[in-house]
Design a protein around this motif. Structure first.
Motif, PDB file in Angstrom:
ATOM      1  N   GLU A 148     -16.671 -10.047  -0.969  1.00  0.00           N
ATOM      2  CA  GLU A 148     -16.920  -8.605  -1.097  1.00  0.00           C
ATOM      3  C   GLU A 148     -17.552  -8.279  -2.454  1.00  0.00           C
ATOM      4  N   ALA A 149     -17.078  -8.946  -3.513  1.00  0.00           N
ATOM      5  CA  ALA A 149     -17.660  -8.727  -4.842  1.00  0.00           C
ATOM      6  C   ALA A 149     -19.127  -9.146  -4.847  1.00  0.00           C
ATOM      7  N   ALA A 150     -19.437 -10.287  -4.251  1.00  0.00           N
ATOM      8  CA  ALA A 150     -20.831 -10.753  -4.173  1.00  0.00           C
ATOM      9  C   ALA A 150     -21.678  -9.748  -3.394  1.00  0.00           C
ATOM     10  N   TYR A 151     -21.120  -9.198  -2.326  1.00  0.00           N
ATOM     11  CA  TYR A 151     -21.840  -8.197  -1.534  1.00  0.00           C
ATOM     12  C   TYR A 151     -22.176  -6.967  -2.385  1.00  0.00           C
ATOM     13  N   HIS A 152     -21.176  -6.425  -3.081  1.00  0.00           N
ATOM     14  CA  HIS A 152     -21.387  -5.214  -3.872  1.00  0.00           C
ATOM     15  C   HIS A 152     -22.358  -5.467  -5.027  1.00  0.00           C
ATOM     16  N   LEU A 153     -22.278  -6.639  -5.639  1.00  0.00           N
ATOM     17  CA  LEU A 153     -23.212  -6.956  -6.724  1.00  0.00           C
ATOM     18  C   LEU A 153     -24.624  -7.169  -6.179  1.00  0.00           C
ATOM     19  N   GLY A 154     -24.734  -7.838  -5.046  1.00  0.00           N
ATOM     20  CA  GLY A 154     -26.036  -8.043  -4.423  1.00  0.00           C
ATOM     21  C   GLY A 154     -26.664  -6.734  -4.002  1.00  0.00           C
ATOM     22  N   ASN A 155     -25.845  -5.794  -3.553  1.00  0.00           N
ATOM     23  CA  ASN A 155     -26.331  -4.472  -3.162  1.00  0.00           C
ATOM     24  C   ASN A 155     -26.933  -3.728  -4.360  1.00  0.00           C
ATOM     25  N   ARG A 156     -26.515  -4.130  -5.567  1.00  0.00           N
ATOM     26  CA  ARG A 156     -27.055  -3.544  -6.808  1.00  0.00           C
ATOM     27  C   ARG A 156     -28.168  -4.428  -7.397  1.00  0.00           C
ATOM     28  N   HIS A 157     -28.591  -5.430  -6.651  1.00  0.00           N
ATOM     29  CA  HIS A 157     -29.653  -6.361  -7.070  1.00  0.00           C
ATOM     30  C   HIS A 157     -29.309  -7.084  -8.369  1.00  0.00           C
ATOM     31  N   VAL A 158     -28.032  -7.437  -8.516  1.00  0.00           N
ATOM     32  CA  VAL A 158     -27.582  -8.160  -9.696  1.00  0.00           C
ATOM     33  C   VAL A 158     -27.810  -9.652  -9.457  1.00  0.00           C
ATOM     34  N   ALA A 159     -28.430 -10.321 -10.418  1.00  0.00           N
ATOM     35  CA  ALA A 159     -28.614 -11.774 -10.332  1.00  0.00           C
ATOM     36  C   ALA A 159     -27.249 -12.438 -10.419  1.00  0.00           C
ATOM     37  N   LEU A 160     -26.981 -13.351  -9.485  1.00  0.00           N
ATOM     38  CA  LEU A 160     -25.683 -14.020  -9.407  1.00  0.00           C
ATOM     39  C   LEU A 160     -25.836 -15.528  -9.323  1.00  0.00           C
ATOM     40  N   GLU A 161     -24.927 -16.209  -9.984  1.00  0.00           N
ATOM     41  CA  GLU A 161     -24.752 -17.644  -9.781  1.00  0.00           C
ATOM     42  C   GLU A 161     -23.487 -17.783  -8.945  1.00  0.00           C
ATOM     43  N   LEU A 162     -23.628 -18.400  -7.783  1.00  0.00           N
ATOM     44  CA  LEU A 162     -22.535 -18.473  -6.816  1.00  0.00           C
ATOM     45  C   LEU A 162     -21.854 -19.830  -6.836  1.00  0.00           C
TER      46      LEU A 162
END
Length: 155
Positions: free
Chosen positions: A97-111
């Protein structure tokens, strides 16, 4: 142009690497954002100024080797340490869910399986803490996902 400024304009393919190791090799630590910008001045780990003038093919990756037009030296691209947020969750679903919300804000993520990494941002840290996630700060190389369209080209 500055005397002594090294102009890096060529990526070396693995078959072009010198097997005898006689060439000078310098390290070029770059942030995740800097690895996407293929033009401009940078500084090697030893303090030498270089000018990137690379073809716009793809972002640089740690391990890439660059050279000048004379191939007198090799410059090894490395991932520079960056100020990051490390996000952990009590359950895999909470992390998803955190990855979803961050992705919805176009935040670059290392998973990773048990954590997410993102550039340090106090607003996002507050939002994630408010969702009950464990957020800590760390400094390490950042290797965000390239996105769904990585390598995509229009004809």
């Amino acid at each position: 142009m500055d005397v002594g400024l090294i102009v890096l304009d060529h990526r070396l393919r693995s078959e072009e690497l010198s097997p005898n190791g006689s060439l000078s090799v310098m390290e070029l630590p770059l942030s995740a954002h800097q690895r996407t910008v293929l033009r401009g001045r940078r500084r090697t780990a030893c303090g030498r100024e270089v000018l990137l003038q690379l073809p716009r093919e793809r972002a640089l990756m740690p391990g890439d080797r660059l050279t000048d037009s004379h191939e007198q030296l090799h410059v090894l691209v490395t991932a520079a340490p960056e100020e990051l947020l490390r996000v952990e969750a009590a359950t895999p679903l909470a992390l998803l869910e955190a990855a979803y919300h961050l992705g919805n804000r176009h935040v670059a993520l290392e998973l990773h399986e048990h954590e997410l990494l993102l550039l340090d941002d106090s607003v996002l840290a507050t939002m994630l803490n408010g969702r009950g996630l464990k957020v800590t700060r760390c400094c390490r190389p950042f290797m965000p996902e390239g996105g769904a369209y990585i390598g995509h080209q229009h004809s």
